[in-house]
Design a protein around this motif. Structure first.
Motif, PDB file in Angstrom:
ATOM      1  N   THR A 239       0.769  -1.217   0.090  1.00 37.41           N
ATOM      2  CA  THR A 239       0.090  -0.217  -0.013  1.00 37.41           C
ATOM      3  C   THR A 239       0.898   1.164  -0.047  1.00 37.41           C
ATOM      4  N   LEU A 240       0.179   2.377  -0.329  1.00 36.80           N
ATOM      5  CA  LEU A 240       1.240   3.633  -0.280  1.00 36.80           C
ATOM      6  C   LEU A 240       1.738   3.852   0.964  1.00 36.80           C
ATOM      7  N   ALA A 241       0.984   3.461   2.225  1.00 34.71           N
ATOM      8  CA  ALA A 241       1.268   3.811   3.573  1.00 34.71           C
ATOM      9  C   ALA A 241       2.714   2.911   3.935  1.00 34.71           C
ATOM     10  N   GLU A 242       2.457   1.791   3.553  1.00 36.37           N
ATOM     11  CA  GLU A 242       3.803   0.861   3.825  1.00 36.37           C
ATOM     12  C   GLU A 242       4.897   1.380   2.714  1.00 36.37           C
ATOM     13  N   PHE A 243       4.751   1.636   1.559  1.00 42.76           N
ATOM     14  CA  PHE A 243       5.728   2.353   0.555  1.00 42.76           C
ATOM     15  C   PHE A 243       6.314   3.275   1.266  1.00 42.76           C
ATOM     16  N   LYS A 244       5.731   4.120   1.828  1.00 46.83           N
ATOM     17  CA  LYS A 244       6.426   5.522   2.339  1.00 46.83           C
ATOM     18  C   LYS A 244       7.234   5.106   3.578  1.00 46.83           C
ATOM     19  N   THR A 245       7.174   4.081   4.245  1.00 49.72           N
ATOM     20  CA  THR A 245       8.092   3.567   5.415  1.00 49.72           C
ATOM     21  C   THR A 245       9.422   3.107   5.015  1.00 49.72           C
ATOM     22  N   LEU A 246       9.605   2.786   3.532  1.00 48.56           N
ATOM     23  CA  LEU A 246      10.879   2.400   3.106  1.00 48.56           C
ATOM     24  C   LEU A 246      12.016   3.549   3.079  1.00 48.56           C
ATOM     25  N   LYS A 247      13.098   3.276   2.926  1.00 45.42           N
ATOM     26  CA  LYS A 247      14.238   4.079   2.375  1.00 45.42           C
ATOM     27  C   LYS A 247      14.767   3.858   1.332  1.00 45.42           C
ATOM     28  N   GLY A 248      15.160   4.707   0.519  1.00 50.02           N
ATOM     29  CA  GLY A 248      15.759   4.692  -0.760  1.00 50.02           C
ATOM     30  C   GLY A 248      17.287   4.511  -0.713  1.00 50.02           C
ATOM     31  N   LYS A 249      18.026   3.630  -1.391  1.00 50.68           N
ATOM     32  CA  LYS A 249      19.364   3.433  -1.344  1.00 50.68           C
ATOM     33  C   LYS A 249      19.762   3.391  -2.800  1.00 50.68           C
ATOM     34  N   MET A 250      21.313   3.584  -3.080  1.00 48.67           N
ATOM     35  CA  MET A 250      21.661   3.535  -4.187  1.00 48.67           C
ATOM     36  C   MET A 250      20.952   2.068  -4.866  1.00 48.67           C
ATOM     37  N   ASP A 251      20.769   2.130  -6.172  1.00 48.24           N
ATOM     38  CA  ASP A 251      20.482   1.110  -7.055  1.00 48.24           C
ATOM     39  C   ASP A 251      21.608   0.232  -7.410  1.00 48.24           C
ATOM     40  N   ALA A 252      21.552  -0.840  -6.485  1.00 43.80           N
ATOM     41  CA  ALA A 252      22.489  -1.951  -6.635  1.00 43.80           C
ATOM     42  C   ALA A 252      22.283  -3.215  -5.756  1.00 43.80           C
ATOM     43  N   ALA A 253      23.001  -4.350  -6.237  1.00 38.59           N
ATOM     44  CA  ALA A 253      22.734  -5.529  -5.354  1.00 38.59           C
ATOM     45  C   ALA A 253      23.947  -6.483  -5.606  1.00 38.59           C
TER      46      ALA A 253
END
Length: 433
Positions: free
Chosen positions: A164-178
């Motif tokens: 959900t949007l509420a769940e999405f907003k709890t995440l933290k962005g990081k550099m795109d990598a794995a």
């Protein structure tokens, strides 16, 4: 009223009129791609570092002479996902950094959550590489979660549509990598390439599309949202949420209409030609709709241009945006020149935007080796530099050579960049309009 009071009132009115003029002149969001704005910016040290590394030439002399000039925001410089050379892509921090480096247009790649909200992510299912999701309780919501007992990095798939949007907003962005060989969630997320950085990875604020509209207004830049295609392997499909591709495409436009953003400030993009044609036929935003062209073609063989450039133009496409290697080629003497794709598109009446500068590790030049037949192979964004007789891009500084041809000979409207300062520096130095 005394004479003094009358003089004071006239002076105040003059100041008010002057203020309106200044506001009008500096309203960068009314400009077209390629125009200079009147917002001074700080391009930092990287452009000068790259200029210093160029071999002596007229290009270097011209760029070198601009080191101490004032730089201004320009729509020729487009922030590709913000400034992801150093900042987590599609985060507030990345967007602000790009605008401060002079990007006059910023990009929000648009996908969706499970409850139908549009959000800024490069793909429907990239949360496992661009956020901290697998280290949170939301890992269990993923289409294919990280399995702590039986780790298989290649199978993980976490989608915005899983949340959900509420769940999405709890995440933290990081550099795109794995890290593809990781055996723990922490190690999996620790895969940033050495030519990028985790220096600004401590926080990354995720954004909705609506929030990006508000932020870009605040930053006084133009808007170039890209409607992302669906992922067939996701648990939730576009049709499940919006009913149809057309409704999805319309929803993107609706959020600009609802926010009161005029069409001339927006350059909606899609790799799906049908989206571009839909916007052209059904909205006021079609004139600046951008067809992102990644068709499997030979840029120097017109027979592979299907549909042809003329057919695209006749269908209503006005702007094409191919990757850089579609637009350039290298002669036997090592000169970079426009490709047949570039000249044919222009002849058909199409305008061109391209992507993406500063998205390749050029510290050792463009070449990455040879193929089975011994022919040169180059990194994707410099895939034009494969003439066996001569190499054009030998250092990271040489990207200015490619940019110079794109601006002066191809005549692109703008250039997406992962570090917009480089493009901003060039555009200001050469007064690109």
């Amino acid at each position: 009223m005394t004479n003094y009071e009358e003089i004071s009132m006239r002076f105040i009115k003059r100041l008010g009129a002057l203020a309106l003029v200044v506001i009008s002149v500096s309203d960068c969001t009314n400009a077209n791609p390629g125009s200079k704005h009147y917002d001074p910016v700080d391009v930092g040290l990287r452009p000068q570092f790259l200029v210093d590394g160029l071999e002596d030439s007229k290009l270097k002399q011209r760029l070198k002479a601009c080191e101490n000039k004032k730089f201004y925001k320009t729509t020729f410089s487009i922030g590709h996902r913000g400034a992801p050379l150093q900042f987590p892509e599609h985060t507030r921090e990345s967007y602000v950094a790009a605008a401060k480096m002079g990007a006059g247009i910023l990009e929000c790649d648009v996908t969706f959550t499970g409850d139908g909200e549009l959000v800024c992510r490069h793909a429907q299912c990239d949360l496992h590489t661009t956020t901290n999701i697998i280290s949170t309780e939301l890992n269990s919501h993923c289409t294919v979660p990280w399995d702590h007992d039986n780790p298989n990095p290649g199978s993980v798939k976490c989608c915005a549509s899983d949340l959900t949007l509420a769940e999405f907003k709890t995440l933290k962005g990081k550099m795109d990598a794995a890290n593809g060989s990781a055996t723990s969630a922490e190690a999996f997320q620790d895969g940033t390439a050495s030519w990028r950085t985790d220096l600004y990875n401590s926080r990354g604020t995720l954004m909705t599309h609506k929030e990006s509209i508000a932020l870009f207004r605040e930053l006084r830049v133009g808007f170039t949202p890209e409607l992302k295609g669906g992922d067939s392997g996701a648990n939730v499909q576009i049709e499940d949420v919006f009913g149809s591709q057309e409704a999805y495409a319309q929803r993107l436009i609706d959020e600009y209409v609802e926010a009161g953003v005029p069409a001339h400030r927006v350059w909606p993009q899609s790799f799906n030609l049908d989206d571009v044609l839909y916007w052209n036929a059904n909205t006021d935003f079609g004139d600046q709709a951008v067809y992102l062209d990644s068709r499997p073609i030979d840029p120097n063989n017109a027979e592979t241009f299907v549909p042809s450039m003329a057919e695209l133009y006749d269908a209503g496409v006005k702007i094409v945006a191919p990757p850089i290697p579609y637009l350039l080629t290298v002669t036997d003497s090592g000169d970079i020149v426009p490709s047949l794709y570039a000249t044919t598109a222009k002849q058909a009446g199409l305008e061109i935007i391209t992507w993406s500068l500063e998205r390749s590790d050029l510290r050792n030049g463009s070449r990455t080796g040879t193929d089975a037949e011994g022919n040169p192979v180059a990194t994707y964004y410099y895939g034009f530099d494969i003439n066996p007789a001569a190499q054009a891009i030998k250092t990271d500084s040489d990207q200015f050579k490619a940019l110079h041809v794109l601006a002066q000979d191809v005549g692109v409207l703008g250039v997406f960049s992962d570090w917009p300062a480089t493009t901003t520096y060039y555009a200001n130095c050469f007064n690109v309009k």
